[in-house]
Design a protein around this motif. Structure first.
Motif, PDB file in Angstrom:
ATOM      1  N   PHE A  43       0.834  -1.208   0.000  1.00 27.61           N
ATOM      2  CA  PHE A  43       0.000   0.000   0.000  1.00 27.61           C
ATOM      3  C   PHE A  43       0.863   1.250   0.000  1.00 27.61           C
ATOM      4  CE2 PHE A  43      -2.259   3.383   2.253  1.00 27.61           C
ATOM      5  CZ  PHE A  43      -3.333   3.544   1.395  1.00 27.61           C
ATOM      6  N   MET A  44       1.968   1.226   0.767  1.00 27.38           N
ATOM      7  CA  MET A  44       2.867   2.385   0.801  1.00 27.38           C
ATOM      8  C   MET A  44       3.476   2.650  -0.567  1.00 27.38           C
ATOM      9  SD  MET A  44       4.779   1.903   4.463  1.00 27.38           S
ATOM     10  CE  MET A  44       6.183   2.832   3.917  1.00 27.38           C
ATOM     11  N   ASN A  45       3.735   1.592  -1.338  1.00 27.60           N
ATOM     12  CA  ASN A  45       4.356   1.760  -2.648  1.00 27.60           C
ATOM     13  C   ASN A  45       3.352   2.000  -3.766  1.00 27.60           C
ATOM     14  OD1 ASN A  45       7.375   1.414  -2.701  1.00 27.60           O
ATOM     15  ND2 ASN A  45       6.762  -0.202  -1.308  1.00 27.60           N
ATOM     16  N   TYR A  46       2.134   1.495  -3.630  1.00 29.57           N
ATOM     17  CA  TYR A  46       1.162   1.619  -4.715  1.00 29.57           C
ATOM     18  C   TYR A  46      -0.204   2.064  -4.235  1.00 29.57           C
ATOM     19  CZ  TYR A  46       4.638  -0.025  -7.758  1.00 29.57           C
ATOM     20  OH  TYR A  46       5.790  -0.093  -8.462  1.00 29.57           O
ATOM     21  N   GLY A  47      -0.273   2.673  -3.080  1.00 22.71           N
ATOM     22  CA  GLY A  47      -1.524   3.211  -2.582  1.00 22.71           C
ATOM     23  C   GLY A  47      -1.668   4.668  -2.966  1.00 22.71           C
ATOM     24  N   LEU A  48      -2.315   5.419  -2.103  1.00 23.94           N
ATOM     25  CA  LEU A  48      -2.583   6.820  -2.384  1.00 23.94           C
ATOM     26  C   LEU A  48      -1.317   7.649  -2.553  1.00 23.94           C
ATOM     27  CD1 LEU A  48      -5.453   7.354   0.213  1.00 23.94           C
ATOM     28  CD2 LEU A  48      -5.667   7.044  -2.252  1.00 23.94           C
ATOM     29  N   PHE A  49      -0.276   7.338  -1.789  1.00 21.29           N
ATOM     30  CA  PHE A  49       0.945   8.131  -1.829  1.00 21.29           C
ATOM     31  C   PHE A  49       2.093   7.390  -2.500  1.00 21.29           C
ATOM     32  CE2 PHE A  49      -1.443   9.334   2.005  1.00 21.29           C
ATOM     33  CZ  PHE A  49      -1.755  10.634   1.650  1.00 21.29           C
ATOM     34  N   GLY A  50       1.817   6.286  -3.179  1.00 16.55           N
ATOM     35  CA  GLY A  50       2.860   5.449  -3.755  1.00 16.55           C
ATOM     36  C   GLY A  50       3.713   6.148  -4.791  1.00 16.55           C
ATOM     37  N   ASP A  51       3.076   6.824  -5.750  1.00 13.76           N
ATOM     38  CA  ASP A  51       3.854   7.521  -6.784  1.00 13.76           C
ATOM     39  C   ASP A  51       4.740   8.594  -6.156  1.00 13.76           C
ATOM     40  OD1 ASP A  51       2.903   6.013  -8.840  1.00 13.76           O
ATOM     41  OD2 ASP A  51       1.749   7.586  -9.799  1.00 13.76           O
ATOM     42  N   TRP A  52       4.172   9.361  -5.226  1.00 17.14           N
ATOM     43  CA  TRP A  52       4.920  10.413  -4.562  1.00 17.14           C
ATOM     44  C   TRP A  52       6.133   9.828  -3.823  1.00 17.14           C
ATOM     45  CZ3 TRP A  52       5.226  10.977   0.870  1.00 17.14           C
ATOM     46  CH2 TRP A  52       5.853  12.145   1.296  1.00 17.14           C
ATOM     47  N   ARG A  53       5.931   8.755  -3.076  1.00 21.69           N
ATOM     48  CA  ARG A  53       7.013   8.124  -2.316  1.00 21.69           C
ATOM     49  C   ARG A  53       8.093   7.572  -3.257  1.00 21.69           C
ATOM     50  NH1 ARG A  53       8.225   2.994  -0.431  1.00 21.69           N
ATOM     51  NH2 ARG A  53       9.277   2.952   1.584  1.00 21.69           N
ATOM     52  N   ASN A  54       7.690   6.932  -4.330  1.00 25.26           N
ATOM     53  CA  ASN A  54       8.663   6.357  -5.270  1.00 25.26           C
ATOM     54  C   ASN A  54       9.431   7.437  -6.024  1.00 25.26           C
ATOM     55  OD1 ASN A  54       8.311   3.622  -4.688  1.00 25.26           O
ATOM     56  ND2 ASN A  54       6.468   3.543  -5.937  1.00 25.26           N
TER      57      ASN A  54
END
Length: 164
Positions: free
Chosen positions: A51-62
């Protein structure tokens, strides 16, 4: 969801199964629990990381993890927007479900590009400097194909180690 059928799909399934089994064995060593609670713990941790990588904020985090930045100058921004608009019109005809990607740059002397998450395309600064308009459009179209087929999603699903 589109899944390309190839003879290698079985290898991915076997690899994924082995990864899960090895991860569960590691979890059992770290947390001396019975098998069922260990499996639940593993699935919870995997789900959270996924979820952290592909959830709501995934793109931002990556984007942060990859060291991507927005185009710095107005010239870079206008140039990339023009190319992206032209490529996206063509991509939209073949893959209507694909969202328009956000283009980011990474300062690197190698000519490269990559797709992340749902709508992020990263270009190296060397690619932008050294490739012609036509070559950059081809690169962007290639990266859009990765987004259309959800290749980064499948990569992470079958390689949980990449979640960390």
């Amino acid at each position: 969801m589109e899944v390309r059928k190839t003879k290698f799909n079985y290898l991915y399934i076997v690899w994924s199964g082995l990864t899960v089994l090895i991860s569960i064995m590691i979890f059992r060593k770290l947390f001396p629990l019975a098998l069922f609670p260990t499996v639940l713990l593993f699935l919870s941790v995997y789900g959270l990381l996924f979820f952290m990588n592909y959830g709501l904020f995934g793109d931002w985090r990556n984007r942060i993890r990859a060291g991507l930045r927005r185009p710095a100058t107005i010239g870079e921004k206008e140039y990339l927007e023009r190319l992206n608009d032209e490529v996206f019109v063509s991509v939209q005809r073949h893959y209507p479900h694909v969202k328009k990607a956000d283009l980011f740059l990474i300062d690197d002397e190698g000519i490269n590009a990559f797709a992340l998450g749902f709508k992020t395309i990263g270009l190296t600064s060397a690619a932008m400097r050294n490739l012609s308009d036509g070559e950059l459009k081809a690169v962007l179209a290639h990266e859009y194909a990765h987004l259309a087929f959800k290749d980064t999603l499948h990569l992470v699903m079958f390689n949980p180690v990449l979640l960390f």
